[in-house]
Write a protein that holds these residues in place. Structure first.
Motif, PDB file in Angstrom:
ATOM      1  N   MET A 179       0.844 -20.405  22.384  1.00  0.00           N
ATOM      2  CA  MET A 179       1.921 -19.679  21.732  1.00  0.00           C
ATOM      3  C   MET A 179       2.430 -18.627  22.705  1.00  0.00           C
ATOM      4  O   MET A 179       1.638 -17.924  23.313  1.00  0.00           O
ATOM      5  CB  MET A 179       1.420 -18.964  20.471  1.00  0.00           C
ATOM      6  CG  MET A 179       0.853 -19.846  19.415  1.00  0.00           C
ATOM      7  SD  MET A 179       0.501 -18.946  17.872  1.00  0.00           S
ATOM      8  CE  MET A 179      -0.651 -17.678  18.404  1.00  0.00           C
ATOM      9  N   GLU A 180       3.749 -18.542  22.817  1.00  0.00           N
ATOM     10  CA  GLU A 180       4.367 -17.483  23.615  1.00  0.00           C
ATOM     11  C   GLU A 180       5.213 -16.637  22.679  1.00  0.00           C
ATOM     12  O   GLU A 180       6.001 -17.170  21.900  1.00  0.00           O
ATOM     13  CB  GLU A 180       5.226 -18.071  24.729  1.00  0.00           C
ATOM     14  CG  GLU A 180       4.410 -18.774  25.788  1.00  0.00           C
ATOM     15  CD  GLU A 180       5.241 -19.186  26.984  1.00  0.00           C
ATOM     16  OE1 GLU A 180       6.445 -18.867  27.044  1.00  0.00           O
ATOM     17  OE2 GLU A 180       4.675 -19.841  27.872  1.00  0.00           O
ATOM     18  N   GLU A 181       5.052 -15.331  22.762  1.00  0.00           N
ATOM     19  CA  GLU A 181       5.802 -14.381  21.934  1.00  0.00           C
ATOM     20  C   GLU A 181       5.698 -14.715  20.436  1.00  0.00           C
ATOM     21  O   GLU A 181       6.702 -14.874  19.757  1.00  0.00           O
ATOM     22  CB  GLU A 181       7.277 -14.333  22.353  1.00  0.00           C
ATOM     23  CG  GLU A 181       7.517 -13.926  23.783  1.00  0.00           C
ATOM     24  CD  GLU A 181       7.349 -12.439  24.048  1.00  0.00           C
ATOM     25  OE1 GLU A 181       7.055 -11.680  23.111  1.00  0.00           O
ATOM     26  OE2 GLU A 181       7.507 -12.048  25.214  1.00  0.00           O
ATOM     27  N   SER A 231       6.675  -9.584  12.317  1.00  0.00           N
ATOM     28  CA  SER A 231       5.689  -8.623  12.812  1.00  0.00           C
ATOM     29  C   SER A 231       4.876  -9.304  13.905  1.00  0.00           C
ATOM     30  O   SER A 231       4.590 -10.501  13.838  1.00  0.00           O
ATOM     31  CB  SER A 231       4.782  -8.100  11.696  1.00  0.00           C
ATOM     32  OG  SER A 231       4.063  -9.133  11.079  1.00  0.00           O
ATOM     33  N   LYS A 232       4.543  -8.530  14.918  1.00  0.00           N
ATOM     34  CA  LYS A 232       3.814  -9.072  16.072  1.00  0.00           C
ATOM     35  C   LYS A 232       2.527  -9.738  15.594  1.00  0.00           C
ATOM     36  O   LYS A 232       1.790  -9.174  14.782  1.00  0.00           O
ATOM     37  CB  LYS A 232       3.516  -7.943  17.059  1.00  0.00           C
ATOM     38  CG  LYS A 232       3.018  -8.421  18.384  1.00  0.00           C
ATOM     39  CD  LYS A 232       2.908  -7.275  19.374  1.00  0.00           C
ATOM     40  CE  LYS A 232       2.279  -7.772  20.651  1.00  0.00           C
ATOM     41  NZ  LYS A 232       2.029  -6.705  21.587  1.00  0.00           N
ATOM     42  N   TRP A 233       2.252 -10.931  16.094  1.00  0.00           N
ATOM     43  CA  TRP A 233       1.085 -11.695  15.649  1.00  0.00           C
ATOM     44  C   TRP A 233      -0.222 -10.971  15.978  1.00  0.00           C
ATOM     45  O   TRP A 233      -1.120 -10.919  15.161  1.00  0.00           O
ATOM     46  CB  TRP A 233       1.100 -13.096  16.261  1.00  0.00           C
ATOM     47  CG  TRP A 233      -0.061 -13.935  15.845  1.00  0.00           C
ATOM     48  CD1 TRP A 233      -0.273 -14.479  14.612  1.00  0.00           C
ATOM     49  CD2 TRP A 233      -1.172 -14.324  16.641  1.00  0.00           C
ATOM     50  NE1 TRP A 233      -1.452 -15.169  14.605  1.00  0.00           N
ATOM     51  CE2 TRP A 233      -2.026 -15.096  15.850  1.00  0.00           C
ATOM     52  CE3 TRP A 233      -1.529 -14.079  17.970  1.00  0.00           C
ATOM     53  CZ2 TRP A 233      -3.209 -15.645  16.315  1.00  0.00           C
ATOM     54  CZ3 TRP A 233      -2.701 -14.630  18.439  1.00  0.00           C
ATOM     55  CH2 TRP A 233      -3.527 -15.400  17.612  1.00  0.00           C
ATOM     56  N   ASN A 291      -1.258  -6.383  24.440  1.00  0.00           N
ATOM     57  CA  ASN A 291       0.025  -6.478  25.129  1.00  0.00           C
ATOM     58  C   ASN A 291       0.311  -7.894  25.602  1.00  0.00           C
ATOM     59  O   ASN A 291       1.371  -8.158  26.163  1.00  0.00           O
ATOM     60  CB  ASN A 291       0.059  -5.532  26.331  1.00  0.00           C
ATOM     61  CG  ASN A 291       0.209  -4.092  25.904  1.00  0.00           C
ATOM     62  OD1 ASN A 291       0.799  -3.806  24.858  1.00  0.00           O
ATOM     63  ND2 ASN A 291      -0.316  -3.185  26.689  1.00  0.00           N
ATOM     64  N   ASP A 292      -0.635  -8.807  25.404  1.00  0.00           N
ATOM     65  CA  ASP A 292      -0.447 -10.191  25.835  1.00  0.00           C
ATOM     66  C   ASP A 292       0.734 -10.812  25.105  1.00  0.00           C
ATOM     67  O   ASP A 292       1.032 -10.469  23.959  1.00  0.00           O
ATOM     68  CB  ASP A 292      -1.697 -11.024  25.564  1.00  0.00           C
ATOM     69  CG  ASP A 292      -2.882 -10.625  26.428  1.00  0.00           C
ATOM     70  OD1 ASP A 292      -2.667  -9.946  27.452  1.00  0.00           O
ATOM     71  OD2 ASP A 292      -4.022 -10.984  26.078  1.00  0.00           O
ATOM     72  N   GLU A 327      11.913  -3.637  27.494  1.00  0.00           N
ATOM     73  CA  GLU A 327      10.892  -3.628  28.552  1.00  0.00           C
ATOM     74  C   GLU A 327      11.532  -3.456  29.931  1.00  0.00           C
ATOM     75  O   GLU A 327      10.995  -2.768  30.778  1.00  0.00           O
ATOM     76  CB  GLU A 327      10.051  -4.893  28.490  1.00  0.00           C
ATOM     77  CG  GLU A 327       9.133  -4.945  27.286  1.00  0.00           C
ATOM     78  CD  GLU A 327       8.448  -6.277  27.109  1.00  0.00           C
ATOM     79  OE1 GLU A 327       8.793  -7.257  27.819  1.00  0.00           O
ATOM     80  OE2 GLU A 327       7.580  -6.369  26.220  1.00  0.00           O
ATOM     81  N   THR A 328      12.678  -4.089  30.155  1.00  0.00           N
ATOM     82  CA  THR A 328      13.366  -3.985  31.442  1.00  0.00           C
ATOM     83  C   THR A 328      13.860  -2.552  31.663  1.00  0.00           C
ATOM     84  O   THR A 328      13.744  -2.016  32.761  1.00  0.00           O
ATOM     85  CB  THR A 328      14.555  -4.970  31.502  1.00  0.00           C
ATOM     86  OG1 THR A 328      14.059  -6.291  31.322  1.00  0.00           O
ATOM     87  CG2 THR A 328      15.291  -4.865  32.821  1.00  0.00           C
TER      88      THR A 328
END
Length: 112
Positions: free
Chosen positions: A36-38, A65-67, A72-73, A108-109
């Motif tokens: 899984m990505e993001e 919501s973030k899994w 931070n992965d 993030e950038t």
């Protein structure tokens, strides 16, 4: 990369870019796990019961919501047996997810 909605055995519904990891390249390759990505957990955000929303033809309100908010992965390997179903998201949901990821990357950038 394919955006998918997966239902985990825990009952969580997760939207993510899902990939399959193989043990080697070539025709003899065997899948060993999913990646899984993001990943984001999906929550229906409505006061109406689901059957009423469907009867009225209303749109669902979905919250992300973030899994794994403790890390931070952005990539997680997942054993096959943790997943009950894999499905394609509704077009509007996929677009909302892609917008969420784009916003996150822009933040993030700008921080760096």
């Amino acid at each position: 990369m394919a955006v998918q909605v997966i239902t985990m055995k825990t009952g969580d519904r997760v939207i993510t870019e899902l990939k399959e990891i193989f043990d080697q390249e070539g025709e003899d390759k065997k899948g060993i796990c999913l990646m899984m990505e993001e990943p984001y957990v999906l929550h229906l955000d409505t006061k109406e019961p689901q059957y009423l929303t469907e009867q009225l033809g209303a749109e669902y309100k979905v919250r992300f919501s973030k899994w794994n908010p403790y890390s931070n992965d952005t990539q997680y390997k997942l054993p096959y047996d943790c997943v009950m179903t894999v499905s394609n998201p509704e077009p509007g949901l996929e677009q909302a997810y892609e917008n969420k990821i784009r916003e996150k990357q822009e933040i993030e950038t700008n921080e760096n």
